[in-house]
Design a protein around this motif. Structure first.
Motif, PDB file in Angstrom:
ATOM      1  N   SER A 188      29.079  95.176  45.540  1.00 25.71           N
ATOM      2  CA  SER A 188      30.094  95.459  44.576  1.00 25.71           C
ATOM      3  C   SER A 188      29.905  96.974  43.968  1.00 25.71           C
ATOM      4  N   ASN A 189      31.023  97.535  43.298  1.00 26.15           N
ATOM      5  CA  ASN A 189      30.811  98.906  42.864  1.00 26.15           C
ATOM      6  C   ASN A 189      29.779  99.025  41.857  1.00 26.15           C
ATOM      7  N   PHE A 225      37.476 100.682  44.855  1.00 26.22           N
ATOM      8  CA  PHE A 225      37.423 100.491  43.313  1.00 26.22           C
ATOM      9  C   PHE A 225      38.886 101.243  43.050  1.00 26.22           C
ATOM     10  N   TYR A 226      39.070 100.940  41.510  1.00 23.81           N
ATOM     11  CA  TYR A 226      40.602 101.461  41.143  1.00 23.81           C
ATOM     12  C   TYR A 226      40.429 102.810  40.586  1.00 23.81           C
ATOM     13  N   GLY A 227      40.547 103.727  41.824  1.00 27.19           N
ATOM     14  CA  GLY A 227      40.365 105.286  41.520  1.00 27.19           C
ATOM     15  C   GLY A 227      41.730 105.728  41.575  1.00 27.19           C
ATOM     16  N   ARG A 343      34.258  94.832  36.721  1.00 22.37           N
ATOM     17  CA  ARG A 343      33.442  94.362  37.781  1.00 22.37           C
ATOM     18  C   ARG A 343      34.212  94.256  39.120  1.00 22.37           C
ATOM     19  N   ALA A 344      35.325  93.689  39.093  1.00 21.20           N
ATOM     20  CA  ALA A 344      36.066  93.359  40.186  1.00 21.20           C
ATOM     21  C   ALA A 344      36.687  94.709  41.035  1.00 21.20           C
ATOM     22  N   ASP A 345      37.171  94.442  42.195  1.00 22.16           N
ATOM     23  CA  ASP A 345      37.572  95.319  42.943  1.00 22.16           C
ATOM     24  C   ASP A 345      39.327  95.013  43.325  1.00 22.16           C
ATOM     25  N   HIS A 350      44.044  91.917  43.792  1.00 20.96           N
ATOM     26  CA  HIS A 350      45.310  91.300  44.819  1.00 20.96           C
ATOM     27  C   HIS A 350      45.134  89.738  44.461  1.00 20.96           C
ATOM     28  N   ALA A 351      44.098  89.125  44.922  1.00 20.08           N
ATOM     29  CA  ALA A 351      43.865  87.869  45.039  1.00 20.08           C
ATOM     30  C   ALA A 351      44.172  87.051  43.721  1.00 20.08           C
TER      31      ALA A 351
END
Ligand SMILES: O=C(O)[C@H](O)[C@@H](O)[C@H](O)[C@H](O)COP(=O)(O)O
Ligand code: SF4
Length: 634
Positions: A188-189, A225-227, A343-345, A350-351
């Motif tokens: 995880s990030n 990550f959401y960059g 915390r999610a990626d 998408h899921a």
């Protein structure tokens, strides 16, 4: 559903502010439009050169001037895990074009920098300028003037903005962005960030840090990550420049390959000679730009887009500024929690329903313009409430995205959002104007009032940390990091050490005319301070010990210094000697000299503007993007 009044008002304000430049832009687009294939404007010698190396079947098609020819503009290289999958795309696209009765030629490559590789290194000082190099390289590719539509292959930070800026200078051409998709999730990030902070404290060594990083970045595909890269993918959906739902389908899968082929077939359908002519210069209009800002705010997207979206809009004759972001941020809810905003990626995003769910949740309350022109064709933005899939025969199909979030910790409905306002805030005061990503900062850290500690480089901050000098409440002021100074690098290496200090209970913040990564989070950072120090920005007058008020709740950034003393102060000298030599930086002197401010998109190819008051939105001279077509016969 009627449009939200603030979205309607901001869009109208953008439209009236842009009236002159947009009408000049559209007039040029119409002049450039041709009745048949664009290549008919070329002479025999030009044509023979253009298809000399083409396979026999393509050569006949190109010579006959009957069917469209597609330009492939690709940013493939092995340095970006996100772009490595593009190695296979040209053959997929050419085959699909032929199946559609068209042709496709690899028109040109564009450079692509991986900001993860250059982060904290001298190369990062070329990163922002590489956007405009990519725009220029896109123009070089398309200036062969052989093409009826463009397929742009790009995903990461500066690459999508650069490709789109370049394509918009050929706004008469339909343009479809063809993505690659995220790599499978690794550690995880949060775990990645935890090991980095332990390394910063000396608790683990290089071997442990490298092992952790390799478990995060482990194969082909976009980092999860959401960059800025994944913010780009969101923007391409909400602006209607992808096929619907293409953004986050994994690379090297049958569905991904089907989407890639479908992009070529769709590009062959939407050229000027067809019934569905969809020029990119009309797809990117004031509504699409307003939608892009909304999408950025609703998902907690990268702060880099407070610069790139300004530059993209400018390329279409549209002028936006940070007031537009501020006013929309007040009403756009935060619907996604993806690292660094959670915390999610992106795979979990998408899921859980992904872009189809987010666009639906924003369309229903009128927080997006639904009547936009998109590459998907009729139905406007509602088409992007759908997700691609393969039917039982393995053919590409689309189905409605879920109307319910598949994971309430990742995606929230507009009726019960994670926050009632957007993930980005505008700060203003006697230090200039700046942006801060609040969605990644806990509420208790969004206001910091502490003494300044001034630095000329991020390395100096890290050295002070290693010497134990920063164990206190303070505001790190890192100056002379703007576009004209040293190319406006991301100072993301500061995230672990400032995160350690924050976790130790100190109230810390960063203020800089530089940038942070889209992946930066947790530590309050007022970035992109405009005007920059080297353009007379007041940040250069801050001294050690000044009381700084950083208030992201109320949009305030100021130095509490006696007014007379503040006025009497001279800006500190810039320590830039080594920031302009080596690693190719000497090649970018013209970019530094010409760069507009961050709030004006840090554009380097418009005529240099006289320094204007920070609050005014520079309206750089609008050049006629299509002058080259003057000689082209209709
Ligand atoms: O704006 C961005 O999204 C960043 O530039 C990103 O592309 C960059 O690669 C980060 O530095 C990677 O994040 P880490 O450095 O945390 O791995
Ligand atoms: S997301 Fe950033 S680190 Fe990952 S491949 Fe793209 S540029 Fe490199």
């Amino acid at each position: 559903m009627s449009l939200h009044p603030v979205l309607a008002a901001v869009t109208d304000r953008i439209r009236s502010r842009s009236a002159a430049s947009r009408s000049l832009y559209l007039a040029g687009l119409e002049r450039a439009r041709t009745k048949g294939p664009v290549r008919q404007a070329l002479g025999c010698t030009n044509l023979a050169h253009a298809y000399a190396a083409a396979p026999a079947g393509d050569k006949i098609m190109l010579r006959e001037m009957r069917r469209p020819n597609l330009a492939i503009v690709s940013s493939y290289n092995d340095m970006l895990s996100a772009h490595q999958p593009y190695e296979r795309y040209p053959e997929i696209l050419k085959r699909a074009a032929r199946e559609a009765g068209a042709t496709a030629q690899f028109a040109g490559g564009v450079p692509a920098m991986c900001d993860g590789v250059t982060q904290g290194e001298p190369g990062m000082e070329l990163s922002l300028f590489s956007r405009d190099v990519i725009a220029m390289a896109t123009a070089v590719a398309l200036s062969h003037n052989m093409f009826d539509a463009a397929l742009c292959l790009g995903i990461c930070d500066k690459i999508v903005p650069g490709l789109l800026i370049g394509a918009l200078h050929f706004g008469h051409l339909p343009t479809i962005f063809v993505p690659g998709g995220p790599m499978p999730s690794g550690i995880s990030n949060d775990e990645k960030a935890r090991v980095r902070q332990r390394f910063a404290k000396g608790e683990v060594g290089h071997e442990a840090l490298l092992a952790s990083e390799e478990k995060s970045y482990h194969s082909a595909g976009t980092c999860t990550f959401y960059g800025t890269a994944n913010s780009n993918q969101m923007l391409m959906e909400v602006m209607g420049l992808h096929l619907p739902g293409a953004a986050f389908v994994p690379p090297n899968t049958p569905l991904r390959d089907a989407l890639t082929a479908a992009a070529a077939k769709r590009a062959a359908e939407i050229g000027a000679e067809g019934a569905e002519y969809t020029p990119v210069g009309r797809v990117v209009d004031e509504r699409a730009i307003a939608n892009a800002i909304v999408g950025l705010l609703a998902t907690g997207g990268s702060t880099n887009h407070t610069i790139h979206l300004v530059a993209i809009a400018r390329a279409a004759g549209i002028v936006i500024d940070w007031d537009d972001f501020r006013d929309l941020s007040d009403v756009v809810p935060l619907l996604a929690r993806v690292y660094p905003n959670g915390r999610a990626d992106v795979n979990q995003f998408h899921a859980a329903g992904g872009m189809g769910y987010v666009i639906g949740e924003l369309l229903d309350p009128g927080l997006l313009h639904g009547d936009t022109l998109t590459v998907a064709g009729e139905g406007g933005l509602a088409r992007y409430r759908q997700q691609p899939c393969l039917d039982e025969a393995g053919r590409l199909a689309w189905r409605d995205a879920p109307r319910e979030s598949g994971d309430a910790s990742v995606l929230a409905p507009a009726a019960a959002p994670f926050s009632t306002d957007g993930g980005l805030k505008l700060l203003a005061g006697n230090l200039g104007r700046a942006v801060v990503k609040t969605s990644a900062v806990k509420p208790e850290h969004r206001r910091v009032e502490a003494r300044a500690r001034v630095f000329d480089t991020q390395e100096a901050v890290m050295a002070a940390f290693d010497l134990g000098e920063l164990q206190r409440d303070f505001v790190a002021v890192v100056r002379y990091q703007g576009p004209r100074a040293n190319g406006m690098p991301e100072l993301h290496k500061l995230t672990p050490i400032l995160g350690v200090l924050q976790d130790q209970g100190f109230h810390v913040a960063l203020v800089t005319d530089g940038r942070m990564s889209g992946a930066s989070g947790k530590v309050p950072a007022a970035i992109h301070v405009t005007p920059e120090c080297l353009a007379g920005g007041p940040l250069a007058r801050v001294r050690d010990g000044d009381l700084i008020v950083f208030d992201a709740e109320h949009g305030v950034l100021e130095a509490r210094v006696d007014a007379a003393e503040w006025q009497a102060r001279r800006p500190a000298d810039a320590a830039l000697e080594d920031a302009r030599q080596g690693m190719g930086r000497e090649l970018f002197a013209a970019f530094r000299a010409n760069a507009l401010g961050a709030e004006q998109g840090a554009i380097t190819f418009l005529a240099a503007e006289p320094a204007a008051p920070a609050t005014a939105a520079h309206v750089a001279p609008v050049h006629d993007h299509f002058a080259f077509t003057r000689g082209v016969t209709a």
